[in-house]
Design a protein around this motif. Structure first.
Motif, short mmCIF file in Angstrom:
data_model
loop_
_atom_site.label_atom_id
_atom_site.label_comp_id
_atom_site.label_asym_id
_atom_site.label_seq_id
_atom_site.Cartn_x
_atom_site.Cartn_y
_atom_site.Cartn_z
N LEU A 111 0.84 -1.20 0.00
CA LEU A 111 0.00 0.00 0.00
C LEU A 111 0.88 1.26 0.00
CD1 LEU A 111 -2.77 1.35 0.17
CD2 LEU A 111 -2.68 1.09 2.66
N GLY A 112 1.97 1.21 0.76
CA GLY A 112 2.91 2.33 0.75
C GLY A 112 3.51 2.55 -0.62
N MET A 113 3.80 1.47 -1.32
CA MET A 113 4.35 1.58 -2.68
C MET A 113 3.34 2.17 -3.65
SD MET A 113 6.46 -1.97 -3.08
CE MET A 113 7.63 -2.48 -1.83
N VAL A 114 2.09 1.79 -3.48
CA VAL A 114 1.04 2.32 -4.35
C VAL A 114 0.99 3.84 -4.26
CG1 VAL A 114 -1.45 2.46 -4.71
CG2 VAL A 114 -0.38 0.24 -4.32
N LEU A 115 1.05 4.36 -3.03
CA LEU A 115 0.95 5.81 -2.83
C LEU A 115 2.29 6.51 -3.04
CD1 LEU A 115 -1.31 5.81 0.38
CD2 LEU A 115 -2.00 6.04 -2.02
#
Length: 555
Positions: A110-114
């Motif tokens: 999720l951190g990578m997505v954002l």
């Protein structure tokens, strides 16, 4: 009289002959001079980037740059898959169920997505180097801090931040390295990055194997505990800080500096590279000026004398202009001629990343379950799905694995998976010019899809290990080749943002994949296996829509 007339005629003929010879000689000299002047045109009008970077030679600087960017890429491999060893090691301390494990593996995704698009936008406006350093330092500090966390939800937040920063480093490292290379070296140099990814995959289980099994280093004080897996998490955060500090010794991309109009800084950078590569004095660098181009940023920036790199994020006016640049570049990606490639690369990253990161993060857990099954039921064959169901059902007396340790074979199997990538990592840069990046990407995606289907039919841990090795080698190869292609598909002002946008799509897929796998591994694991195989096959067909790359200078 006749004698004088004869002399006069001879004199006139001689004069005509001399003028004719003089004209012919002049024409011949002009013909010779034209190509010479054409080749040296940059001395008067300025050199383009390709001529300027070629004039620096290839040597010490490029090898050092490959080393630091390669180690950063290896570090991202460690950062992404570190959770795979935390899952079995921290299950007891955090009282994790399979669902909790799914959420923990999803947190960095999720951190990578954002993070992908956030860092990519900054890198295409503020610069590659400063953003890359920021991502590494933040990742390292938060990684060490997370090792002291005692609450699962807070630990997930820390892993989210780590993923947020890793995405920036991973999306930046290929464009940053590629923008220092001449066309004839670029594709091969970028392909050598695959060996560093393999290095990261090999180093991680070695670090885990060297730290996690140690029993005498647990620290307890009241409600605080610091076990071997905490030391492991802290050790994995240290390389990011060291690499971030090392990167201070390297310059900003000269290609980026030319793109934003900082020609003097770009020329000084190229002189420094020339000096390091040749050992000659920087003043002897043959390029004296760089060819200016129409800047592909907003009208406001073209009219402004202030470089985009010098904008302050603390000043409202500068911040507004910075967001304006990001918006202009985002719209450019979503319009022809780049719209087609933006969509295809996003779909490719989604299909490839969903399959790769989900299975690679869960492989140590699957190895662990196979070891437990074979200890309970020796000489018994069972599929991956059967093993998971049986272990969960029979293991209810110790649901959080507090009474067991990770079997040494789990580390060994994961190490073997990393070692299996070495042949393809060495083969890629040696054959990329002969076969082409496009062919290699298609080849690896289709074979990886077939391998994923075969995972359903394994009946022993050895078969599972062999297929895991093949899957890791092929998919990691595909990821590196896709990054190489991305560098050539988009111009300098959109390159990192395009990579970031595709990474956002890929990490979104990884997030969905990890969440679904965490639930389905104990219920009906054939569904994610079939889904991931389909993604890989579809991605293989999509590559046919991409052009051949690596043959032209960077735009």
């Amino acid at each position: 009289m006749l004698g004088n007339l004869h002399n006069t005629v001879l004199f006139q003929c001689s004069s005509v002959y001399k003028r004719r010879m003089s004209n012919e000689t002049h024409i011949t000299l002009m013909k010779i001079r034209k190509p010479i002047l054409a080749g040296l045109d940059f001395l008067e009008n300025g050199a383009d980037f390709e001529a300027a970077i070629s004039a620096t030679g290839f040597g010490r600087f490029h090898f050092c740059l490959l080393a630091v960017t390669g180690l950063i890429y290896a570090n991202t491999a460690i950062g992404i898959t570190i959770v795979s060893f935390v899952l079995p090691a921290a299950t007891c301390d955090f009282r994790m169920t399979s669902s909790d494990k799914g959420w923990l593996t999803a947190a960095p995704m999720l951190g990578m997505v954002l993070g992908s698009y956030f860092w990519g936008s900054l890198a295409d406006t503020k610069g590659r180097r400063v953003v890359l350093i920021s991502t590494l330092l933040i990742d390292g500090v938060i990684g060490i801090v997370s090792s002291f966390v005692q609450v699962l939800s807070i630990f997930m937040v820390c892993r989210f931040v780590n993923g947020f920063c890793i995405a920036g480093a991973m999306g930046l490292v290929f464009p940053y390295l590629g923008e220092f290379q001449a066309t004839k070296y670029r594709e091969k140099i970028l392909c050598w990055m695959e060996i560093f990814w393999t290095l990261g995959v090999i180093i991680l289980p070695l670090i885990a194997w060297g730290i996690i099994p140690i029993t005498g280093i647990r620290i307890e004080s009241g409600g605080f505990s610091y076990d071997s897996w905490n030391w492991f998490v802290a050790a994995c955060g240290l390389p990011s800080i060291l690499l971030g500090v090392w990167l201070f010794a390297f310059p900003e991309s000269p290609k980026f500096m030319m793109e934003v109009g900082d020609y003097d800084d770009a020329l000084n950078c190229l002189k420094s590279i020339y000096k390091q590569n040749t050992g000659d004095d920087a003043d002897n660098y043959p390029i004296k000026s760089l060819k200016e181009k129409v800047r592909t940023i907003s009208v406001g920036s073209q009219n402004s004398q202030k470089s985009v790199r010098s904008l302050s994020m603390r000043k409202p006016k500068d911040l507004k202009r910075l967001f304006g640049e990001i918006w202009v570049q985002t719209k450019a990606l979503c319009r022809p001629p780049y719209l087609k490639y933006t969509i295809i690369t996003c779909l490719l990253q989604f299909g490839l990343t969903t399959s790769y990161y989900t299975l690679m993060i869960w492989f140590p857990e699957l190895f662990n379950r196979y070891e437990e099954f074979e200890q309970r039921f020796p000489n018994t064959s069972a599929s991956v799905c059967d093993v998971s169901g049986i272990v969960i059902d029979e293991g209810s007396e110790d649901p959080f694995d507090c009474l067991k340790t990770i079997d040494r074979n789990v580390y060994m199997h994961t190490l073997i998976v990393g070692l299996a990538c070495i042949p393809t990592s060495l083969w890629l840069p040696l054959c990329v010019h002969k076969l082409g990046a496009k062919f290699i990407l298609i080849f690896s995606l289709f074979l990886a899809g077939i391998t994923t289907v075969l995972l359903y039919y394994v009946e022993t841990s050895t078969q599972n290990l062999v297929l895991s090795c093949i899957f890791e080698a092929l998919t990691s190869l595909a990821i590196s080749v896709l990054f190489c292609i991305l560098v050539d598909l988009f111009p300098t002002n959109l390159r990192v943002m395009a990579a970031a946008l595709s990474l956002t799509a890929g990490r979104g897929g990884g997030l969905i994949g990890n969440l679904s796998f965490g639930y389905l591994i104990d219920i009906n694991c054939i569904v994610p296996i079939v889904t991931f195989a389909s993604f890989l096959f579809i991605s293989g067909f999509l590559v046919f829509l991409l052009p051949k790359t690596g043959q032209e200078a960077l735009d």
